[in-house]
Design a protein around this motif. Sequence first.
Motif, mmCIF file in Angstrom:
data_model
loop_
_atom_site.group_PDB
_atom_site.id
_atom_site.type_symbol
_atom_site.label_atom_id
_atom_site.label_comp_id
_atom_site.label_asym_id
_atom_site.label_seq_id
_atom_site.Cartn_x
_atom_site.Cartn_y
_atom_site.Cartn_z
ATOM 1 N N VAL A 139 0.500 -18.206 7.332
ATOM 2 C CA VAL A 139 -0.305 -18.934 6.357
ATOM 3 C C VAL A 139 -0.618 -18.136 5.110
ATOM 4 N N ALA A 140 -0.320 -16.809 5.102
ATOM 5 C CA ALA A 140 -0.553 -16.055 3.869
ATOM 6 C C ALA A 140 0.355 -16.572 2.751
ATOM 7 N N GLY A 141 1.418 -17.294 3.112
ATOM 8 C CA GLY A 141 2.280 -17.923 2.097
ATOM 9 C C GLY A 141 2.669 -19.294 2.617
ATOM 10 N N ILE A 142 1.734 -20.211 2.539
ATOM 11 C CA ILE A 142 1.789 -21.440 3.334
ATOM 12 C C ILE A 142 2.919 -22.384 2.913
ATOM 13 N N HIS A 143 3.442 -22.202 1.678
ATOM 14 C CA HIS A 143 4.552 -23.044 1.221
ATOM 15 C C HIS A 143 5.771 -22.869 2.132
ATOM 16 N N ALA B 270 -7.968 -28.369 9.565
ATOM 17 C CA ALA B 270 -7.482 -29.415 10.464
ATOM 18 C C ALA B 270 -6.922 -30.602 9.669
ATOM 19 N N ALA C 82 -4.408 -18.147 12.545
ATOM 20 C CA ALA C 82 -4.653 -19.367 11.779
ATOM 21 C C ALA C 82 -3.481 -20.340 11.828
ATOM 22 N N ILE D 89 1.058 -25.730 -4.596
ATOM 23 C CA ILE D 89 1.253 -24.798 -3.485
ATOM 24 C C ILE D 89 2.460 -23.920 -3.764
ATOM 25 N N HIS E 90 -3.896 -36.299 7.946
ATOM 26 C CA HIS E 90 -3.961 -36.194 9.388
ATOM 27 C C HIS E 90 -4.387 -37.522 10.007
ATOM 28 N N ASN F 74 -9.496 -9.978 10.474
ATOM 29 C CA ASN F 74 -8.086 -9.822 10.788
ATOM 30 C C ASN F 74 -7.218 -10.779 9.978
ATOM 31 N N MET G 126 -2.815 -11.459 14.240
ATOM 32 C CA MET G 126 -3.919 -11.448 13.278
ATOM 33 C C MET G 126 -5.021 -12.433 13.727
ATOM 34 N N GLU G 127 -5.417 -13.361 12.821
ATOM 35 C CA GLU G 127 -6.490 -14.306 13.155
ATOM 36 C C GLU G 127 -5.948 -15.579 13.786
ATOM 37 N N SER H 38 -3.859 -23.440 13.996
ATOM 38 C CA SER H 38 -4.722 -24.494 13.454
ATOM 39 C C SER H 38 -4.023 -25.277 12.352
ATOM 40 N N VAL H 39 -3.333 -24.575 11.493
ATOM 41 C CA VAL H 39 -2.683 -25.252 10.376
ATOM 42 C C VAL H 39 -1.599 -26.194 10.899
ATOM 43 N N GLY I 254 -12.022 -12.849 13.441
ATOM 44 C CA GLY I 254 -10.846 -13.535 12.914
ATOM 45 C C GLY I 254 -10.708 -13.308 11.413
ATOM 46 N N PHE J 181 5.439 -25.367 4.790
ATOM 47 C CA PHE J 181 5.659 -26.752 4.342
ATOM 48 C C PHE J 181 7.144 -27.049 4.152
ATOM 49 N N ASN J 182 7.871 -26.031 3.722
ATOM 50 C CA ASN J 182 9.313 -26.215 3.559
ATOM 51 C C ASN J 182 10.016 -26.563 4.870
ATOM 52 N N ALA K 128 -9.903 -20.004 9.998
ATOM 53 C CA ALA K 128 -8.585 -20.028 9.365
ATOM 54 C C ALA K 128 -8.650 -20.346 7.878
ATOM 55 N N LYS L 279 5.113 -34.443 2.589
ATOM 56 C CA LYS L 279 5.087 -33.899 3.947
ATOM 57 C C LYS L 279 3.674 -33.656 4.449
ATOM 58 N N GLY M 140 -1.433 -27.430 13.875
ATOM 59 C CA GLY M 140 -2.130 -28.473 14.625
ATOM 60 C C GLY M 140 -2.685 -29.566 13.736
ATOM 61 N N GLY M 141 -3.028 -29.219 12.515
ATOM 62 C CA GLY M 141 -3.553 -30.207 11.586
ATOM 63 C C GLY M 141 -2.461 -31.029 10.919
#
Lengths: 213, 213, 213, 213, 213, 213, 213, 213
Positions: free
Chosen positions: B121-125, C122, B149, D5, A8, C186, B146-147, B152-153, C183, B128-129, C149, A4, B155-156
């Motif tokens: 994103v603090a637990g990014i898996h 990204a 993020a 991950i 990019h 935070n 928060m920030e 961005s993630v 950021g 992905f799921n 991020a 997945k 978006g990527g």
Amino acid sequence: GFAKIDNHRELRVGYPEVVYGEGKTSEQVTEIATYMQAKGQNVLITRSNDHMYETVVKACPKARYNPLGRTISIVNKAYQETSSKISIIAAGTSDLPVVEEAYETAKIFGNKVEKIIDVGVAGIHRLFNQMDRIREAKVLIVVAGMEGALASVVGGLVDKPIIAVPTSVGYGANLGGVVTLLGMLNSCASGVSVVNIDNGFGAAYNASMINRL
Amino acid sequence: GFAKIDNHRELRVGYPEVVYGEGKTSEQVTEIATYMQAKGQNVLITRSNDHMYETVVKACPKARYNPLGRTISIVNKAYQETSSKISIIAAGTSDLPVVEEAYETAKIFGNKVEKIIDVGVAGIHRLFNQMDRIREAKVLIVVAGMEGALASVVGGLVDKPIIAVPTSVGYGANLGGVVTLLGMLNSCASGVSVVNIDNGFGAAYNASMINRL
Amino acid sequence: GFAKIDNHRELRVGYPEVVYGEGKTSEQVTEIATYMQAKGQNVLITRSNDHMYETVVKACPKARYNPLGRTISIVNKAYQETSSKISIIAAGTSDLPVVEEAYETAKIFGNKVEKIIDVGVAGIHRLFNQMDRIREAKVLIVVAGMEGALASVVGGLVDKPIIAVPTSVGYGANLGGVVTLLGMLNSCASGVSVVNIDNGFGAAYNASMINRL
Amino acid sequence: GFAKIDNHRELRVGYPEVVYGEGKTSEQVTEIATYMQAKGQNVLITRSNDHMYETVVKACPKARYNPLGRTISIVNKAYQETSSKISIIAAGTSDLPVVEEAYETAKIFGNKVEKIIDVGVAGIHRLFNQMDRIREAKVLIVVAGMEGALASVVGGLVDKPIIAVPTSVGYGANLGGVVTLLGMLNSCASGVSVVNIDNGFGAAYNASMINRL
Amino acid sequence: GFAKIDNHRELRVGYPEVVYGEGKTSEQVTEIATYMQAKGQNVLITRSNDHMYETVVKACPKARYNPLGRTISIVNKAYQETSSKISIIAAGTSDLPVVEEAYETAKIFGNKVEKIIDVGVAGIHRLFNQMDRIREAKVLIVVAGMEGALASVVGGLVDKPIIAVPTSVGYGANLGGVVTLLGMLNSCASGVSVVNIDNGFGAAYNASMINRL
Amino acid sequence: GFAKIDNHRELRVGYPEVVYGEGKTSEQVTEIATYMQAKGQNVLITRSNDHMYETVVKACPKARYNPLGRTISIVNKAYQETSSKISIIAAGTSDLPVVEEAYETAKIFGNKVEKIIDVGVAGIHRLFNQMDRIREAKVLIVVAGMEGALASVVGGLVDKPIIAVPTSVGYGANLGGVVTLLGMLNSCASGVSVVNIDNGFGAAYNASMINRL
Amino acid sequence: GFAKIDNHRELRVGYPEVVYGEGKTSEQVTEIATYMQAKGQNVLITRSNDHMYETVVKACPKARYNPLGRTISIVNKAYQETSSKISIIAAGTSDLPVVEEAYETAKIFGNKVEKIIDVGVAGIHRLFNQMDRIREAKVLIVVAGMEGALASVVGGLVDKPIIAVPTSVGYGANLGGVVTLLGMLNSCASGVSVVNIDNGFGAAYNASMINRL
Amino acid sequence: GFAKIDNHRELRVGYPEVVYGEGKTSEQVTEIATYMQAKGQNVLITRSNDHMYETVVKACPKARYNPLGRTISIVNKAYQETSSKISIIAAGTSDLPVVEEAYETAKIFGNKVEKIIDVGVAGIHRLFNQMDRIREAKVLIVVAGMEGALASVVGGLVDKPIIAVPTSVGYGANLGGVVTLLGMLNSCASGVSVVNIDNGFGAAYNASMINRL
Ligand SMILES: Nc1ncnc2c1ncn2[C@@H]1O[C@H](COP(=O)(O)O)[C@@H](O)[C@H]1O
Ligand SMILES: Nc1ncnc2c1ncn2[C@@H]1O[C@H](COP(=O)(O)O)[C@@H](O)[C@H]1O
Ligand SMILES: Nc1ncnc2c1ncn2[C@@H]1O[C@H](COP(=O)(O)O)[C@@H](O)[C@H]1O
Ligand SMILES: Nc1ncnc2c1ncn2[C@@H]1O[C@H](COP(=O)(O)O)[C@@H](O)[C@H]1O
Ligand SMILES: [Mg+2]
Ligand SMILES: [Mg+2]
Ligand SMILES: [Mg+2]
Ligand SMILES: [Mg+2]
Ligand SMILES: [Mg+2]
Ligand SMILES: [Mg+2]
Ligand SMILES: [Mg+2]
Ligand SMILES: [Mg+2]
């Protein structure tokens, strides 16, 4: 699984390679451009300059420079232009560099694109004279400095997605475009979303994704 | 001629009427809702509250309240749902009020819409799921505090237009969402545009215009 | 008694002398370096420049210049490298000057140190490709500009102390790195603490104290 | 592959579960606590309040409330205390809530931890009287409001990693702790990194990771 | 009557004339200096530069230049030095230009004045070594950049009026001295008042008025 | 040796004890007051309230409350009033709470002190009518909100040290006194130094130190 | 001589007395109103409230309350209305309190005044429908929140002095009206000057001075 | 109908053409000036420079340059001067460029205009000496930097519309004129409205509209 989270760049097969020229040497940029040319890919270099162009064009003779927009475009393979249109609307002459960056970006991403400039709200009849053309577009980019009122006015007149680009044009308490940026985010019109100050590239990238839907 | 500058409301024939409830009395809002009901139009009331709902529902029995999103929806005429989908992606539970405002807005504007929450994103898996579901959407709304993020993630990882909504969720030097807002505008990923803090309605309005293209 | 308030410098016996070059003349810096060389001590000069290096190296032939990081390192006595490792992780090429300042600082303080660059969110697969190396480190320095991020994403993936360094890289409403700084403060991930904008030295100093525990 | 991950929570096997109480109902928090109790896990609830405690303690009789720090700790399984020590140093009485949040966090993460309070720089002899105790710690948390000078003074006296926590204590142009935050980031002493305003939890989480190295 | 509102300059009979050099031509400044010399008055020119000095000294041979403080002093008539003393205390070498501006101002206003430099709190024993000299002064000027902690530390140790001067020295999120300024205004020590960033002249003018009481 | 770093409180033998009431319970404050009363010391409690006074006065019958200034003064031992005078000058009625805090502070520190109020520059003749009284003072406290112009005007008319106190009085873009604060720091008149917003206590403490020289 | 500096109030013979109600007790305001009534003068009280009105009207039965504008007007002597007109133009319903404050101020200063509301630029045809009425005015007050675009649009359409009043109406990153304020100051149209946020009184006071020329 | 939205420029028949020189080439400006000259119209070029003047004057020999105000004025047809007067009042010599821009603008718009300079409040008797002249004007422009107190003082002494222009003159925490701008907006005197920082043109344009009423 991990599949997945693919590359990019791979996702964007068929897209031009985009190089952000700021802070890169002419040599570094030329190297990337040459590599992409060898692969037959189209290349867009933003935030470039005269010297960078002169270096790049020696290696990539198809390179075309837009000095106002500070872009270098290298079309190595033909692309199909969209039938739907992006309109870039701008308030004043000082917004032109951002307009040009957006224009070149939209172009090399394969969009039909049109510029409608010098239609700031200080003389609002100029905008109204262009409403028919504006209404034909599928998505609009509004570029403005000062208080950014143009985004709200256009947003109140058309029912299309609008991507507003604040410019750092202004003097006094303009705070380098931050006032324009915040003004646009506080727009009284619905349908306006905003990208960063002077980010013509980002606006056109967004508009292109929408225009190609 | 002047015909170009016709009524904004007319432009939007078939759209629901949207009422911003903040600072209006329950009685004022009920009056508008009743009037629209008489015309057979759909109505969305944002930034409402319990008392407002109780007043409105007496006059408009079809009114449905979303207490988390603080919206009242009154569907007086059926609409055709889009086949393409808007995904609303959110980082944490405290972003839910904004998610719900966006959801109800997208719904009453006739969109197929899906919520994918608690994927910060603090637990990014967790994100992905959900990538397969996310990739099916035509346009994405990313809600985060928060920030910021998450914008961005996402978006990527996907190549769809993303409308980012900063939330005022945070503590310490979050500055009521301004840090998140500016973070999202500085996103390192292309394809992200931004609306005002907590503006779930605005994001969904934009997304709807794109989804219906 | 007063003995408690002993000299900071004495506390740090065995440490290199660190000279902040900004705002000092090449002559002043050379004088300090020569004096320290005579005492057999190691010296690190940060925020230096070409001219400063040329002046210093005449008096201290062992001086080594890192033009990207703007550091001059003079190793007059050997030191024992730590067995545990500091990893410096960076988002993009424009973050490199800060990476190099941190790297040289960590090195001359006797740390095993590794650079993992160009892994911005990204294109997040680039980061995942490096997770094994990252997980081997005892302490992490994350250097990023834009919305910062990367610090949150790394913080969500590893369970090591992270020192985040915001960089002044960015354009538009980046406010010279202040947006990145706020950021990172935070961050939605636990385990992240922050130093000042572009302060690669400070991050490495901290990381070194932790790595040597 | 994707195995890299893995779940953040899994990474932290043996760690207490941390629940951020702000914006959650007492019932939601109790549900999480009960679930964790059933699994024999330790639980820390931050930003709680009296009512939340009373609800939680009915389901989890081992729950202990720290009203000043606004934390609820539930120790369901014994843990081994570290031999090395975290010192929490604070300037004044108004910093105590943040001190207590940090203290309870450090405790339930299994650290030996000590509080040294009321040692602000307006009466600096009070700090010097505590230097021997301070020097015994492996890592320091410095909690201060106003101009945050305490972090710099401690940073100049000891050679340990310092995590500074700005507090929102102050009046006039303190800007809700932002002045303290920025002051600490501009500290003239090396070895100081900073977490968000009033973030005692974050500081202790960091310190714990360092203390356990 | 109106006699109350007499000329400010007259009020200050016996005071030197002070000329703010910034934004004035060397010729304009020389003209003022020559005129004052003819009247036998002492002259202080602040924010001057090399070229300005060279022009002034041709017309006023008694002119003395302090290149670090950027001041030109012309003593045309002797003055009686005070018996009480102003101490100017500074944190680091980069604060020296402000120290020198303050020093020259205090001098030409007839004060006994002493400089105690390089006593920043990163190595606080240096300050303690100077406490006897510091305690002899009638009024103190504390010049510091970064977080400005020196003002608080001195304020906690002596019981004299302190005029704090924030300097624009710093990097990262120092915001050109604004962080130092706000830090000093939030000092935890009583007895500290503040003048504008880098305003050595203003601090010395104030201190002089107090020292002559 | 360490003897130099003696107790701040000891330094101030003969001074009243000052208790900052904000954030303390009435009981805590009463305990301190009772303890000081037993030692025969004078006590000033700032930022108090009605309830705090009622609790304190039961234990300390000599306690006197100034509800406007929110101070409680307990004179347990007589003091000698200075022969020289502090003048507190204020622009408008909304500045009175700050005036009263300054007045009570100056009083219990043993100063002759005078209030000259309602002399704001919007009706400048009111100020001129008071110039004779103003000129008799040894040191001036100027309390003002809005743009803080009063400090500059007074600074241009008298040749005494002026301590300016910005107040949080204002509406619109006053930013809670920050505009007044910055305005006063940018005063065009020499001889003005500034304390924090609404800090009447700090201004009077400073003025007292000067008045007693 | 001093005669030049005569009483501001005297200058304004024939003007109503204006009392700023905020922060004054109902009793204090009633006392002033009674005193002015005895002198036969007209009185305007701004920022009042229900309770204040009830207290004032007992002593001054002619008092009239505008609850939206929060003003109390007491016309004790007739005045001649101007023949020329002030137009107050407002964007939305949430701007009405400011409109009403301006309206009542303009009225009691003897101006012919007209309100043109709900003509915000999100539906710009509403403004155009009112252009004939707007063009008849001698001076315009434009009241708007959000991005303040209305001031620019009106400024581009008419050739009259425009006093713009930003309102604190907005959400998200509106910053309590500061964004609107700065937007209006950056207006792309000439002929716009600005007063403070929500300052309807100030705008009308200015407009009145111009209208009476 | 649409006739309402006629051309802004047409509205201003008889007005000079105004060209904002910043960011335009000398050639572009000359082209506009030549075109207007051919039409017999007067031209004002603001924010020009020496080179621009030299280019323009070759084509338009009547061009007159004001180097301090950076304006070029070309009077191609005579105009009737108003009998009423605009006074431009300025605090200090560094405000002169803004004064001159305002002066030239007022002049070419046909106003009688007078400059009263160097009357800042640090020596307020200078202002009082000019009160008779000031009181003769119909409208006032007040130009000041620093804390902007001059606007408030003048506003308290005269009963005329005042247009305040903050200048970017200042040092330290002046923030490029933002402090002055906000100070003037918070003026304690009624009758003051404000234009953007250094916007002498805007102030004079406004004043001219008022003066011609
Ligand atoms: N003018 C621009 N503004 C913002 N982002 C840009 C611009 N031009 C290119 N980019 C982005 O920067 C990336 C290139 O960065 P780099 O790898 O440093 O060349 C591209 O993939 C774009 O996403
Ligand atoms: N006082 C606190 N300040 C900042 N973060 C916290 C605090 N308490 C808990 N957290 C974080 O918030 C997470 C819990 O969020 P939630 O899932 O909403 O309970 C934890 O995993 C911590 O990382
Ligand atoms: N109104 C006030 N504003 C600022 N500082 C104050 C004020 N009142 C008292 N203080 C200071 O606060 C200290 C008392 O703090 P505490 O030990 O918390 O009672 C005193 O020694 C004073 O230096
Ligand atoms: N110094 C100035 N400051 C602000 N606005 C100005 C200035 N000079 C000219 N303008 C405005 O800018 C317009 C000219 O802009 P342009 O069409 O770019 O020449 C004029 O119509 C004025 O409204
Ligand atoms: Mg629209
Ligand atoms: Mg994408
Ligand atoms: Mg982690
Ligand atoms: Mg240290
Ligand atoms: Mg002291
Ligand atoms: Mg003075
Ligand atoms: Mg106009
Ligand atoms: Mg006036």
